[in-house]
Design a protein around this motif. Structure first.
Motif, PDB file in Angstrom:
ATOM      1  N   ARG A  38       0.850  -1.192   0.000  1.00 18.07           N
ATOM      2  CA  ARG A  38       0.000   0.000   0.000  1.00 18.07           C
ATOM      3  C   ARG A  38       0.883   1.239   0.000  1.00 18.07           C
ATOM      4  O   ARG A  38       2.069   1.166   0.304  1.00 18.07           O
ATOM      5  CB  ARG A  38      -0.912  -0.008   1.245  1.00 18.07           C
ATOM      6  CG  ARG A  38      -1.917  -1.131   1.229  1.00 18.07           C
ATOM      7  CD  ARG A  38      -2.713  -1.195   2.521  1.00 18.07           C
ATOM      8  NE  ARG A  38      -1.883  -1.463   3.681  1.00 18.07           N
ATOM      9  CZ  ARG A  38      -1.531  -2.679   4.081  1.00 18.07           C
ATOM     10  NH1 ARG A  38      -1.939  -3.745   3.442  1.00 18.07           N
ATOM     11  NH2 ARG A  38      -0.746  -2.837   5.137  1.00 18.07           N
ATOM     12  N   TYR A 156      -6.150  -4.743  -7.805  1.00 16.95           N
ATOM     13  CA  TYR A 156      -5.571  -3.683  -6.968  1.00 16.95           C
ATOM     14  C   TYR A 156      -4.151  -4.022  -6.523  1.00 16.95           C
ATOM     15  O   TYR A 156      -3.471  -3.198  -5.940  1.00 16.95           O
ATOM     16  CB  TYR A 156      -6.431  -3.475  -5.703  1.00 16.95           C
ATOM     17  CG  TYR A 156      -6.669  -4.763  -4.949  1.00 16.95           C
ATOM     18  CD1 TYR A 156      -5.709  -5.291  -4.090  1.00 16.95           C
ATOM     19  CD2 TYR A 156      -7.842  -5.494  -5.141  1.00 16.95           C
ATOM     20  CE1 TYR A 156      -5.912  -6.490  -3.444  1.00 16.95           C
ATOM     21  CE2 TYR A 156      -8.051  -6.694  -4.494  1.00 16.95           C
ATOM     22  CZ  TYR A 156      -7.084  -7.187  -3.657  1.00 16.95           C
ATOM     23  OH  TYR A 156      -7.264  -8.379  -3.029  1.00 16.95           O
ATOM     24  N   GLN A 260     -11.941  -8.830   1.404  1.00 19.12           N
ATOM     25  CA  GLN A 260     -11.700  -7.541   0.727  1.00 19.12           C
ATOM     26  C   GLN A 260     -12.966  -6.706   0.581  1.00 19.12           C
ATOM     27  O   GLN A 260     -12.959  -5.525   0.882  1.00 19.12           O
ATOM     28  CB  GLN A 260     -11.026  -7.708  -0.660  1.00 19.12           C
ATOM     29  CG  GLN A 260      -9.831  -8.628  -0.702  1.00 19.12           C
ATOM     30  CD  GLN A 260      -8.648  -8.194   0.160  1.00 19.12           C
ATOM     31  OE1 GLN A 260      -8.675  -7.137   0.773  1.00 19.12           O
ATOM     32  NE2 GLN A 260      -7.601  -9.015   0.230  1.00 19.12           N
ATOM     33  N   ASP A 298      -9.044  -9.251   5.766  1.00 20.04           N
ATOM     34  CA  ASP A 298      -8.598  -7.942   5.268  1.00 20.04           C
ATOM     35  C   ASP A 298      -9.737  -7.325   4.472  1.00 20.04           C
ATOM     36  O   ASP A 298     -10.478  -8.054   3.785  1.00 20.04           O
ATOM     37  CB  ASP A 298      -7.413  -8.092   4.294  1.00 20.04           C
ATOM     38  CG  ASP A 298      -6.138  -8.563   4.955  1.00 20.04           C
ATOM     39  OD1 ASP A 298      -6.022  -8.455   6.188  1.00 20.04           O
ATOM     40  OD2 ASP A 298      -5.246  -9.029   4.226  1.00 20.04           O
ATOM     41  N   LYS A 330      -7.747   1.835   3.276  1.00 21.00           N
ATOM     42  CA  LYS A 330      -8.287   2.614   2.163  1.00 21.00           C
ATOM     43  C   LYS A 330      -7.603   2.118   0.903  1.00 21.00           C
ATOM     44  O   LYS A 330      -6.390   1.882   0.911  1.00 21.00           O
ATOM     45  CB  LYS A 330      -7.912   4.094   2.332  1.00 21.00           C
ATOM     46  CG  LYS A 330      -8.702   4.812   3.378  1.00 21.00           C
ATOM     47  CD  LYS A 330      -8.358   6.287   3.389  1.00 21.00           C
ATOM     48  CE  LYS A 330      -6.967   6.543   3.929  1.00 21.00           C
ATOM     49  NZ  LYS A 330      -6.562   7.926   4.009  1.00 21.00           N
ATOM     50  N   SER A 332      -5.479   2.127  -2.208  1.00 21.30           N
ATOM     51  CA  SER A 332      -4.492   3.052  -2.781  1.00 21.30           C
ATOM     52  C   SER A 332      -3.973   2.491  -4.105  1.00 21.30           C
ATOM     53  O   SER A 332      -3.691   1.293  -4.202  1.00 21.30           O
ATOM     54  CB  SER A 332      -3.344   3.346  -1.801  1.00 21.30           C
ATOM     55  OG  SER A 332      -2.701   2.168  -1.396  1.00 21.30           O
TER      56      SER A 332
HETATM   57  N1  5AD Z   1      -4.880  -0.671  -1.585  1.00 22.05           N
HETATM   58  C1  5AD Z   1      -5.311  -0.950  -0.338  1.00 22.05           C
HETATM   59  N2  5AD Z   1      -5.130  -2.128   0.266  1.00 22.05           N
HETATM   60  C2  5AD Z   1      -4.486  -3.089  -0.433  1.00 22.05           C
HETATM   61  N3  5AD Z   1      -4.152  -4.347  -0.120  1.00 22.05           N
HETATM   62  C3  5AD Z   1      -3.488  -4.900  -1.159  1.00 22.05           C
HETATM   63  N4  5AD Z   1      -3.390  -4.012  -2.162  1.00 22.05           N
HETATM   64  C4  5AD Z   1      -4.009  -2.875  -1.742  1.00 22.05           C
HETATM   65  C5  5AD Z   1      -4.227  -1.598  -2.322  1.00 22.05           C
HETATM   66  N5  5AD Z   1      -3.825  -1.321  -3.556  1.00 22.05           N
HETATM   67  C6  5AD Z   1      -4.515  -4.967   1.146  1.00 22.05           C
HETATM   68  C7  5AD Z   1      -5.447  -6.192   0.917  1.00 22.05           C
HETATM   69  C8  5AD Z   1      -4.539  -7.341   1.207  1.00 22.05           C
HETATM   70  C9  5AD Z   1      -3.624  -6.754   2.267  1.00 22.05           C
HETATM   71  C10 5AD Z   1      -2.348  -7.480   2.467  1.00 22.05           C
HETATM   72  O1  5AD Z   1      -3.360  -5.451   1.795  1.00 22.05           O
HETATM   73  O2  5AD Z   1      -6.493  -6.114   1.850  1.00 22.05           O
HETATM   74  O3  5AD Z   1      -5.224  -8.480   1.664  1.00 22.05           O
END
Ligand code: 5AD
Ligand code: SF4
Length: 433
Positions: A38, A156, A260, A298, A330, A332
């Motif tokens: 993130r 993401y 998620q 998560d 959030k 990102s």
């Molecule tokens: N933005 C926000 N949270 C993210 N995660 C992974 N990529 C992103 C992103 N781009 C979170 C997911 C994942 C955790 C390890 O990080 O919830 O399960």
């Protein structure tokens, strides 16, 4: 996974005679093993590098080396080179095993420009890792990476671009590492994989071995008291795993099962390859085999295109499942990922508001979960001394932090039967029975 990789780098460097310093001021080699999952993680590196430059400028050492390793190194090498010319080496997650050779190259040839190694191909990483004998004392609970990389390409997520394709270690290599951990006093092993349920390493007869079988194999190691694994994608949790939670005695009844989002619409846009119905089925199946299963998860709020209705779906999924614990973030935008290019990005203040609402609910669920243990007994694996005399701390089967009072005749590494007297914030307080 970065903790695991960092420990292995330490093993390699210590076995070659390097010494570990407790503070950056006393060192002449600084390694930043970075996370890029993130945006916040990136920001942290950039402020740390500023401080590293000050140390490098002040240093009288001829070879003061700064290395950026890990996922930021892999995903943005050019950015790092341009903004931080004083970085000596950039080392992606599939190159960290060569750290000692690379340092020697640098020392032999001081005029070299920054060295950049971002090879993503399946590597000899674990073979090199296992050649270095562990020199630092192990904890009671340790990580063991069994699978790395990811082929899922959630829209993401940066992981497939930084850790590469899925790779599973062989059963033999894993068992041998697990045995050596246990011989060093480890009582709990947490198996790691980006997508741990898709583990398919080869066994002794070159057959593919599934995670559930591997758990059975590991459970026969003498002296190993607890097993956990993370992280699971709900789409890959099968009945054999659920059964293992009932039948493998040292496999703990808690599971990190990131959902998620609770909205089918968003799950589709995320390319998660399951819907909320399937998620509920997986939860029910696990609870069917092991009724006391505790779940953590998560969550991402504010994924591009997330409407109020989508967010409501997440809230009511949380209410149905009832989590023991959860992480929420959030959304990102991350480099290389399809979601970063979506035109329906959500304003920051909406993300913040949704995060606040979700965290309030999750926090309450965690408190409720913990309070339900007051007056009950749990088994606690004691991992270290507590803050006050006579206290030891550890984790319950459900991964709750527990402080045990009057623990005088208990020792770190024991599993204690504990009566829970109270909860404070997110941990339990108990007494030996
Ligand atoms: N933005 C926000 N949270 C993210 N995660 C992974 N990529 C992103 C992103 N781009 C979170 C997911 C994942 C955790 C390890 O990080 O919830 O399960
Ligand atoms: Fe990222 Fe999805 Fe793979 Fe997890 S399963 S590492 S979120 S791409």
């Amino acid at each position: 996974m970065n903790i695991y990789d960092s420990q292995r780098m330490e093993d390699i460097l210590l076995s070659l005679g390097h010494k570990k310093e407790n503070d950056a001021e006393s060192a002449n080699l600084l390694i930043f093993n970075t996370c890029s999952i993130r945006e916040k993680a990136d920001d942290k590196l950039f402020s740390d590098l500023g401080r590293a430059k000050i140390l490098k400028d002040k240093s009288t050492e001829e070879d003061f080396i700064i290395i950026v390793a890990g996922c930021i190194a892999q995903s943005r090498p050019q950015d790092l080179l341009a903004r931080y010319p004083y970085v000596d080496m950039i080392l992606g997650p599939q190159d960290v095993q060569n750290i000692s050779d690379r340092i020697n190259d640098l020392i032999d040839n001081r005029d070299l420009d920054t060295l950049v190694f971002t090879n993503l191909k399946a590597s000899d990483k674990f073979k090199r890792f296992s050649r270095a004998s562990p020199l630092l004392k192990r904890g009671i609970s340790e990580f063991l990476t069994i699978q790395e990389g990811c082929d899922n390409f959630c829209t993401y997520c940066v992981v497939p671009y930084t850790r590469g394709r899925e790779f599973s270690r062989s059963v033999k290599e894993i068992i041998s590492e697990a045995k050596s951990l246990v011989a060093n006093g480890v009582k709990e092993i947490i198996l790691l994989g980006q997508n741990v349920n898709s583990y398919n390493g080869l066994d002794e007869s070159s057959e593919k071995c599934r995670l559930s079988q591997l758990l059975w194999e590991l459970s026969s190691i003498n002296g190993l008291k607890r097993l956990r694994y993370t992280t699971s994608n709900p789409k890959d949790v099968d009945e054999n795993i659920a059964r293992a939670h009932r039948d493998v005695k040292i496999l703990m009844p808690s599971l990190h099962l990131p959902v998620q989002s609770g909205s089918d619409n968003i799950l589709k846009k995320m390319n998660r390859k399951y819907n909320r119905e399937k998620y509920f089925e997986v939860i029910d199946m696990l609870r069917g085999y092991r009724s006391d299963m505790a779940f953590s998860s998560d969550f991402i709020v504010g994924f591009p295109g997330e409407t109020n209705k989508d967010f409501e779906d997440t809230l009511n999924l949380v209410k149905k499942v009832k989590y023991a614990q959860a992480y929420s973030f959030k959304y990102s935008p991350r480099p290389h990922t399809p979601a970063a290019k979506m035109t329906t990005q959500i304003p920051e203040d909406t993300k913040e508001e949704r995060l606040r609402i979700l965290q309030k609910l999750l926090n309450q669920q965690q408190l409720d979960f913990n309070s339900s243990f007051v007056g009950k007994r749990v088994e606690v694996l004691l991992t270290k001394e507590g803050r006050h005399l006579g206290q030891l701390v550890g984790r319950s089967q459900y991964f709750q932090a527990v402080t045990v009072d009057n623990a005088n005749n208990l020792r770190v590494g024991d599993i204690a039967k504990v009566f829970i007297k109270a909860t404070i914030s997110h941990s339990l307080i108990g007494e030996k029975i």
